[in-house]
Design an enzyme around this catalytic site. Structure first.
Site, PDB file in Angstrom:
ATOM      1  N   HIS A 191     -31.099  48.475   8.210  1.00 20.51           N
ATOM      2  CA  HIS A 191     -30.256  49.438   8.926  1.00 20.51           C
ATOM      3  C   HIS A 191     -30.721  50.861   8.706  1.00 20.51           C
ATOM      4  O   HIS A 191     -30.465  51.741   9.517  1.00 20.51           O
ATOM      5  CB  HIS A 191     -28.798  49.246   8.532  1.00 20.51           C
ATOM      6  CG  HIS A 191     -28.228  48.013   9.141  1.00 20.51           C
ATOM      7  ND1 HIS A 191     -28.143  46.828   8.463  1.00 20.51           N
ATOM      8  CD2 HIS A 191     -27.818  47.775  10.397  1.00 20.51           C
ATOM      9  CE1 HIS A 191     -27.660  45.907   9.274  1.00 20.51           C
ATOM     10  NE2 HIS A 191     -27.453  46.454  10.445  1.00 20.51           N
ATOM     11  N   GLU A 433     -25.366  36.326  17.024  1.00 16.54           N
ATOM     12  CA  GLU A 433     -26.397  36.713  16.058  1.00 16.54           C
ATOM     13  C   GLU A 433     -26.507  35.738  14.893  1.00 16.54           C
ATOM     14  O   GLU A 433     -27.205  36.000  13.926  1.00 16.54           O
ATOM     15  CB  GLU A 433     -26.167  38.149  15.577  1.00 16.54           C
ATOM     16  CG  GLU A 433     -24.766  38.466  15.113  1.00 16.54           C
ATOM     17  CD  GLU A 433     -24.570  39.943  14.768  1.00 16.54           C
ATOM     18  OE1 GLU A 433     -25.547  40.692  14.691  1.00 16.54           O
ATOM     19  OE2 GLU A 433     -23.408  40.342  14.560  1.00 16.54           O
ATOM     20  N   ASP A 457     -30.100  40.186  13.444  1.00 15.50           N
ATOM     21  CA  ASP A 457     -29.547  39.180  12.541  1.00 15.50           C
ATOM     22  C   ASP A 457     -29.967  37.779  12.937  1.00 15.50           C
ATOM     23  O   ASP A 457     -30.167  36.918  12.084  1.00 15.50           O
ATOM     24  CB  ASP A 457     -28.019  39.281  12.499  1.00 15.50           C
ATOM     25  CG  ASP A 457     -27.580  40.371  11.547  1.00 15.50           C
ATOM     26  OD1 ASP A 457     -28.073  40.390  10.409  1.00 15.50           O
ATOM     27  OD2 ASP A 457     -26.775  41.236  11.942  1.00 15.50           O
ATOM     28  N   CYS A 504     -29.050  43.269  22.369  1.00 12.32           N
ATOM     29  CA  CYS A 504     -28.919  44.616  21.812  1.00 12.32           C
ATOM     30  C   CYS A 504     -29.670  44.774  20.487  1.00 12.32           C
ATOM     31  O   CYS A 504     -29.635  45.820  19.871  1.00 12.32           O
ATOM     32  CB  CYS A 504     -27.458  44.998  21.643  1.00 12.32           C
ATOM     33  SG  CYS A 504     -26.608  44.009  20.414  1.00 12.32           S
TER      34      CYS A 504
HETATM   35  C1  PEP Z   1     -28.294  42.765  15.476  1.00 15.33           C
HETATM   36  O1  PEP Z   1     -28.050  42.089  14.477  1.00 15.33           O
HETATM   37  O2  PEP Z   1     -29.240  42.527  16.264  1.00 15.33           O
HETATM   38  C2  PEP Z   1     -27.457  43.916  15.806  1.00 15.33           C
HETATM   39  C3  PEP Z   1     -27.626  44.578  16.927  1.00 15.33           C
HETATM   40  O3  PEP Z   1     -26.560  44.317  14.871  1.00 15.33           O
HETATM   41  P1  PEP Z   1     -26.965  45.117  13.552  1.00 15.33           P
HETATM   42  O4  PEP Z   1     -28.397  45.516  13.663  1.00 15.33           O
HETATM   43  O5  PEP Z   1     -26.046  46.276  13.467  1.00 15.33           O
HETATM   44  O6  PEP Z   1     -26.723  44.108  12.483  1.00 15.33           O
HETATM   45 MG    MG Z   2     -26.172  42.332  13.479  1.00 12.35          MG
END
Ligand code: PEP
Ligand code: MG
Length: 581
Positions: A191, A433, A457, A504
Site C-alpha cells: 500500500h 479479491e 489481493d 480496480c
Molecule cells: C486490490 O486488492 O486490488 C485493491 C484494489 O484493494 P487494495 O489494494 O486497497 O487492497
Molecule cells: Mg484489496
C-alpha cells in the site's frame, strides 16, 4: 556514483537531495552551515559527544548491575569508538573546513567507518560495523534532540529514503516537498506503493539494505520506471536523467489532449475509465485526466496518520468533497479496508501472526459495528448529494456479504426514522479479491448491483505470495495464468447476470494489461488517475476482436513470463514506439 536496483512501483524520474530515515526515522536536516555559525556548531557537536558518553556510561552501569562486568564491556568498546581521536577529528574537520552540519558530518564519517568494518574478512571485526551505526544513531539523537523534524513538517523538496514507510507514514508525507521515495523493504503490491501513486511521485521499494551507503543531503536519482536508484550520480548520468525528466514532461503534454476525448476502441466500443483515489484532493487528479468517475475510493486512509477515529462529520466532509467535485459522475466509496498493513494509529495490534489472513477489512468492520455504522451513515448521507455507490472489501463468503448488507439496511432505517435524506437505491457492490469469492461468484451476483476485481489481493491470495514482501516479489505477478483464469470466471459470471464489473487493482493501471482486460470482456477499468491518458491511448488504438484474440492466447499459456512476453509484443504491435516499451 552507485547504481542500485529495486522494485519500481510508481513511475517517473526524480532528482534531488536525500532525506534519510533510518529505522528510527532520523532525518539529517541540512548539509551545510553558515560560515559564522561554525563555532556554535562545533560546540553543539562536542555537547552531543559528551551527552552520548554519559548515556553510554549510564547504560554500562545498569548492565553491570544486572548482568555483570562481562556484558558491560560491550559499552567500553562503544565508548572507545565514540572518543576515538581520529574519528572525532575527522568530524571536526568537516564542520570547520567544509562547513558541513554536525549531523551530516557525523553521518558521513561514521558510515564510512562502518563500511570499512563491514568489508573486513574477519567476521568478528565486521560485526563492529553495527556498533558504529549504533554510535551514529546515538550522536544523531543527541544532536537533533528536540530539533528532530517529522517528515510531515518539511520545508524544502526532498527524496525520502527509508528503511520502511508504513502506509500511514507515507500518507503523512507532505506532497508539496516529497518528490519521490525509496524503501529497503516492501513489495510491488504494498500500500505504500499505492500511496506513491496517489502522490504521483516516483517510488522504488524492496531495495534491500542500502541506507548505510547514503547520507542526508546527498544527490540522488530515483528512476521509478526501471526501479533504479542512483546515489551521487556523475555529470553524464545526471544529464541523462535530466533529459528523461524533460521527456516525461513532454509525453504528458502530448497526452493531455486525450483528456476530452472518450476512451473508445478503434471499432467504436466505449470503455469507462475511472480513477482510484486514497485522499479527497486526488479528485482533482481525476478531473484533470477526464476520468469517468471514481471507481475506488480507499477510505481507510482517513483513519491513518491521525490519533483517534474520524467521526461521522469527518467522513461526511471528505466524501462530500469528492462527490460534489465529480458532479453526476459515479463515485464508488469502499468501506474501510483496515488491518494487515493498513493500520490506524489507534488500532495497532501486535498479536496477529498472519495479519493479511487475519482481522482485516470487512471482518474488522463486522466486529466493530459502531465504527462501521458511523462510516455507513456518512456514506448514505453523502449519497443524497451525487452519484454514490457503496462497496464492501475482502468479502470471502456470501454470509459475510449478507451481514454487511444487513448492517447497511439497519443504518438506512435509522436515517429514515430521523428524516435524513439519502439514496434509497444506492448501488451496493463488493470487491472480488479472494479466490473463494470467484469460486462462488454465481451465488454473490444476485445480491449485488456491481462487482470490482481487486487484483492486488487476488494475486496475493491466489498465489500465496505476500504482496508486501520483497523476498517473494518475483512470484507476485498479475500476469500469472491462474490469476487470469479467475478474472475470466468473474467476468463470465457478471455477463450471465448482466451486472457491471470492473478491475480496480494495480494491473488495470498498466498499459501492458489493457488489451488482455478488454479481451477478457471488461468494459470498465479503475486506474490510478495518472495512468488514465496512457490507458485511454491504448484503448483508442485497438479493436475488441484484436484484444479477444490476445486474451484467448494468454489463457492458454502456462506461466506469467510467457503471458508478459505476449502482452508486451502485442502492445508494441498495436502502439507505435517509443511509449509501448
Ligand atoms: C486490490 O486488492 O486490488 C485493491 C484494489 O484493494 P487494495 O489494494 O486497497 O487492497
Ligand atoms: Mg484489496
Amino acid at each position: 556514483m552507485q547504481k542500485l536496483q529495486g522494485i519500481p512501483v510508481s513511475p517517473g524520474v526524480a532528482i534531488g537531495e536525500a532525506l534519510v530515515m533510518g529505522s528510527e526515522g532520523f532525518r539529517i536536516p541540512r548539509r551545510f552551515v553558515e560560515r559564522d555559525a561554525v563555532e556554535a556548531e562545533l560546540e553543539r557537536f562536542e555537547k552531543a559527544v559528551q551527552a552520548s558518553k554519559e548515556e553510554i556510561l549510564r547504560n554500562r552501569e545498569q548492565v553491570r548491575e544486572k548482568l555483570g562486568d562481562e556484558y558491560a564491556a560491550i559499552f567500553d568498546a562503544h565508548l572507545q569508538m565514540l572518543l576515538d581521536r581520529r574519528l572525532h577529528d575527522e568530524v571536526v574537520e568537516m564542520i570547520r573546513d567544509r562547513h558541513y552540519s554536525p549531523e551530516y558530518a557525523v553521518s558521513r564519517v561514521l558510515r564510512r567507518y562502518a563500511k570499512v568494518f563491514e568489508s573486513l574478512e574477519n567476521s568478528h571485526l565486521a560485526e563492529r560495523a553495527n556498533d558504529i551505526v549504533d554510535i551514529e544513531r546515538r550522536l544523531l539523537r543527541n544532536l537533533l534532540g528536540r530539533r528532530r523534524e517529522e517528515i510531515g513538517q518539511l520545508t524544502s523538496p526532498v527524496l525520502v529514503l527509508a528503511h520502511n514507510l508504513t502506509p500511514s507514514e507515507t500518507a503523512a508525507l507532505d506532497p508539496r516537498f516529497v518528490r519521490g521515495f525509496v524503501t529497503e523493504v516492501g513489495g510491488a503490491g504494498s500500500h505504500t506503493a499505492i500511496v506513491a501513486g496517489a502522490l504521483e511521485i516516483p517510488a522504488v521499494v524492496g531495495m534491500g539494505p542500502f541506507l548505510r551507503e547514503v547520507s542526508g543531503g546527498d544527490l540522488v536519482i530515483i528512476d521509478g520506471d526501471r526501479g533504479e536508484v542512483i546515489l551521487q550520480p556523475d555529470e553524464a548520468t545526471l544529464e541523462h536523467y535530466q533529459r528523461a525528466v524533460e521527456a516525461n514532461r513532454s509525453l504528458a503534454e502530448q497526452l493531455a489532449h486525450l483528456r476530452d476525448v472518450s476512451a473508445e476502441t478503434a471499432d467504436g466500443v466505449r470503455i469507462e475509465l475511472f480513477g482510484n483515489i486514497e485522499f479527497p484532493h486526488e479528485v482533482q487528479h481525476c478531473l484533470d485526466r477526464g476520468a469517468d468517475g471514481v471507481g475506488l475510493y480507499r477510505t481507510e486512509f482517513l483513519y491513518m496518520g491521525t490519533e483517534g477515529e474520524p467521526d461521522e462529520q469527518v467522513h461526511f466532509e471528505a466524501y462530500r468533497r469528492v462527490v460534489e467535485a465529480m458532479g453526476d459522475r459515479p463515485v464508488v466509496i469502499r468501506t474501510f479496508d483496515l488491518g494487515a498493513d493498513k493500520v490506524a494509529t489507534s488500532w495497532r495490534r501486535e498479536d496477529e501472526r498472519n495479519p493479511f489472513l487475519g482481522l482485516r477489512s470487512i471482518r474488522m468492520a463486522l466486529r466493530n459495528l459502531e465504527l462501521f455504522r458511523t462510516q455507513l451513515r456518512a456514506i448514505l448521507r453523502v449519497s443524497a448529494l451525487g452519484n454514490v455507490r457503496i462497496m464492501f472489501p475482502l468479502i470471502s463468503t456470501v454470509i459475510e456479504l449478507r451481514q454487511a448488507k444487513m448492517v447497511l439496511a439497519d443504518v438506512m432505517e435509522d436515517l429514515e426514522e430521523s428524516h435524513i435524506d439519502f439514496d434509497r437505491q444506492i448501488p451496493v457492490g463488493m470487491m472480488v479479491e479472494v479466490p473463494s469469492a470467484v469460486m462462488m461468484i454465481d451465488h454473490f451476483m444476485p445480491e449485488l448491483d456491481f462487482v470490482s476485481v481487486g487484483t492486488n489481493d487476488l494475486v496475493q491470495y491466489t498465489l500465496a505470495v505476500d504482496r508486501d514482501n520483497k523476498e517473494v516479489a518475483s512470484l507476485y505477478n498479475a500476469a500469472d495464468p491462474a490469476v487470469l483464469k479467475l478474472i475470466d470466471m468473474a467476468v463470465q459470471s457478471a455477463r450471465r447476470f448482466k451486472k457491471p464489473i470492473n478491475v480496480c487493482g494495480q494491473m488495470s493501471s498498466s498499459t501492458m494489461f489493457t488489451m488482455l482486460l478488454l479481451g477478457l470482456g471488461l468494459r470498465s477499468l479503475s486506474v490510478i488517475p495518472a495512468a488514465i491518458p496512457e490507458i485511454k491511448r491504448v484503448c483508442r488504438s485497438v479493436s475488441i476482436p484484436q484484444c479477444e484474440e490476445v486474451a484467448a492466447r494468454a489463457l492458454t499459456l502456462e506461466n506469467a513470463r510467457d503471458v508478459e512476453t505476449l502482452l508486451k509484443e502485442e502492445l508494441k504491435k498495436a502502439l507505435p514506439e517509443p511509449e509501448a516499451a
